[in-house]
Design a protein around this motif. Structure first.
Motif, mmCIF file in Angstrom:
data_model
loop_
_atom_site.group_PDB
_atom_site.id
_atom_site.type_symbol
_atom_site.label_atom_id
_atom_site.label_comp_id
_atom_site.label_asym_id
_atom_site.label_seq_id
_atom_site.Cartn_x
_atom_site.Cartn_y
_atom_site.Cartn_z
ATOM 1 N N ARG B 231 0.756 -1.222 -0.126
ATOM 2 C CA ARG B 231 -0.111 0.082 0.000
ATOM 3 C C ARG B 231 0.797 1.228 -0.078
ATOM 4 N N VAL B 232 0.571 2.277 -0.794
ATOM 5 C CA VAL B 232 1.204 3.369 -1.001
ATOM 6 C C VAL B 232 0.404 4.677 -1.001
ATOM 7 N N ALA B 233 1.027 5.794 -0.896
ATOM 8 C CA ALA B 233 -0.131 7.126 -0.771
ATOM 9 C C ALA B 233 -0.471 6.918 -2.262
ATOM 10 N N PRO B 234 -1.747 7.627 -2.532
ATOM 11 C CA PRO B 234 -2.113 7.699 -3.957
ATOM 12 C C PRO B 234 -1.130 8.180 -4.868
ATOM 13 N N PRO B 253 -8.377 1.820 -3.733
ATOM 14 C CA PRO B 253 -8.759 2.825 -2.632
ATOM 15 C C PRO B 253 -7.845 2.376 -1.282
ATOM 16 N N ASP B 254 -7.454 1.157 -1.034
ATOM 17 C CA ASP B 254 -6.633 0.973 0.081
ATOM 18 C C ASP B 254 -5.163 1.297 -0.227
ATOM 19 N N GLY B 255 -4.683 1.452 -1.399
ATOM 20 C CA GLY B 255 -3.388 1.936 -1.597
ATOM 21 C C GLY B 255 -2.698 0.782 -2.511
#
Lengths: 100, 368
Positions: B231-234, B253-255
């Motif tokens: 998961r990473v920032a958008p 949406p979860d990254g």
């Protein structure tokens, strides 16, 4: 809290002291130990906060699988501190959410 | 559970089967879905989750546009969050030939109703997503988007039950009994379900059902593989496709970023991930998105999609088998079309006609 004598990993005595930055303050670790071990020994329990509910997370599995101990290390988010050796001059930060 | 008789038995619990059964139940038809494993566990639940209108031939584009309109209100319709977000869809051009083709494609796609489709220069693309200089241009459709594949199919299945229909999971169909050329009963280990109308909606497994009633359905299974990053920032908002075999990527949406590339015909239904797919997917996509090189792949999955000889789906009643319908063969682009094809199939069965001309998708086109 630190395991000074380990049946497999050996003794921590006589290991070089390394200094690194944790959220703006200086912390000492022993060369070769994971970041997480140094932080635990310094009394740090919360390593990151979750994105959605802002809940604290820290050491859980301690073998690099669960990703609960991820922090921002030298600007890189999602670093598993339980399997990443501590080094001199490292900058370790509590990760908020994605840790941008 | 001893199965009850139904007016319609839908075989296949993916998005096509569940959407068809949902809209039938809404039309007060007594419907039963029979699924060999769980709801949405094959291609429907193992896809990239893109809901795209652009880059389709005009006929299919108009269908996709109707589907996008249904997706927009699906949360309310199904009383369940299906994760539909209009994040946009970008097709990247990496060669002058692509750019030329994009201009051509844009013209007929806008004429077919996709008026919001826009052209972006390479620099305009780089303002929005972190791509290399290799990208020359893109077509961007802001009304395209993504949905949550697992939630969407489950939402339809819940809707069926709410409307009084039956969903039988872990129930393989072992035979289809016919009487006078018409369906009579669907045979399962849990018992027979009497029904004079059946819908074959089993994706890549539809040919097996065809064999049970003596009909050849030309569908070839393909294995499509997807890699999942940490998961990473958008960093990539729209769903991005790289034509010419370059793959696609989409940030959930979860990254997590999903990387899709490897889709190959297979002669079995093996859906394990392969090392070759890992390597080639990572290599191709990081060439266009260099900043993804630092991300960790945390898992991978694959699904079995189904391809027809002309890559168009098969929809309609089977000639010579009144009461037997097919909706399958979406050739890798079916998830987005689930709502509209389910609705149209329910119209065809319950009302005998469809609100959009569907004759050209009939199975009979392959028997000529």
């Amino acid at each position: 809290m630190r395991i000074e004598e380990h049946p497999i990993l050996g003794s921590l005595k006589n290991r070089r002291i390394v200094k690194f930055e944790y959220d703006g303050r200086e912390i000492e670790g022993r060369e070769g130990e994971p970041i997480a071990a140094a932080l635990m020994a310094a009394g740090v329990r919360t390593f990151r906060y979750t994105k959605r509910f802002y809940q604290p997370r820290g050491i859980y599995c301690a073998i690099g699988r669960c990703t609960d101990c991820m922090m921002v290390v030298d600007g890189v988010p999602n670093v598993r501190t339980c399997v990443t050796p501590v080094r001199d001059g490292m900058k370790v930060e509590t990760q908020l959410g994605y840790g941008k | 559970m001893k199965p009850n008789n139904a007016e319609v038995v839908v075989i296949g619990g993916g998005i096509m089967g569940c959407a068809t059964a949902y809209y039938l139940a809404k039309k007060k038809v007594r419907v039963t879905v029979v699924e060999r494993s769980g709801i949405g566990l094959e291609a429907s639940g193992n896809c990239g989750g893109g809901v795209r209108q652009q880059s389709r031939e005009p006929y299919m584009l108009r269908l996709a546009r109707r589907s996008a309109a249904l997706w927009l209100h699906l949360d309310k319709e199904l009383e369940f969050d299906v994760g539909y977000r209009r994040v946009g869809n970008m097709f990247l051009a990496t060669t002058p030939e692509h750019v030329e083709y994009f201009h051509e494609r844009m013209e007929y796609e806008r004429e077919a109703g996709l008026v919001e489709l826009t052209f972006l220069t390479g620099d305009q693309v780089r303002e929005r997503i972190p791509v290399s200089k290799e990208v020359l241009a893109a077509t961007y459709c802001p009304t395209d988007g993504i949905a949550n594949p697992m939630r969407a199919v489950v939402a339809y299945a819940r809707g069926i039950k709410r409307l009084g229909g039956t969903v039988m999971t872990y129930t393989p169909v072992t035979g289809i009994e016919m009487k006078g050329g018409k369906p009579y009963a669907v045979v399962t280990p849990k018992g027979e379900i009497r029904a004079d109308t059946i819908v074959l909606a089993a994706g890549a497994w539809t040919p097996e059902l065809g064999k049970m009633i003596g009909v050849s359905i030309p569908i070839q299974p393909n294995r499509s593989q997807i890699l999942v990053t940490e998961r990473v920032a958008p960093m990539v908002v729209p769903f991005v496709a790289i034509p010419g075999g370059g793959g696609y990527l989409t940030q959930r949406p979860d990254g997590n970023i999903l990387l899709g590339y490897h889709s190959r015909p297979v002669d079995n239904y093996d859906k394990r991930s392969t090392w070759a797919a890992y390597v080639i997917t990572a290599k191709n996509i990081t060439r266009i998105f260099p900043s993804l090189k630092n991300l960790t792949i945390i898992r991978a999955f694959a699904g079995i999609t189904e391809f027809t000889p002309d890559t168009r789906p098969i929809f309609g009643e089977i000639d010579g088998k009144p009461g037997a319908y097919v909706v399958a063969g979406f050739s890798g682009g079916g998830f987005a079309l689930g709502p509209v094809f389910g609705l149209l199939m329910s119209e065809l069965i319950a009302e005998g006609r469809t609100s959009y001309p569907m004759e050209e998708l009939n199975l009979r086109r392959f028997s000529a």
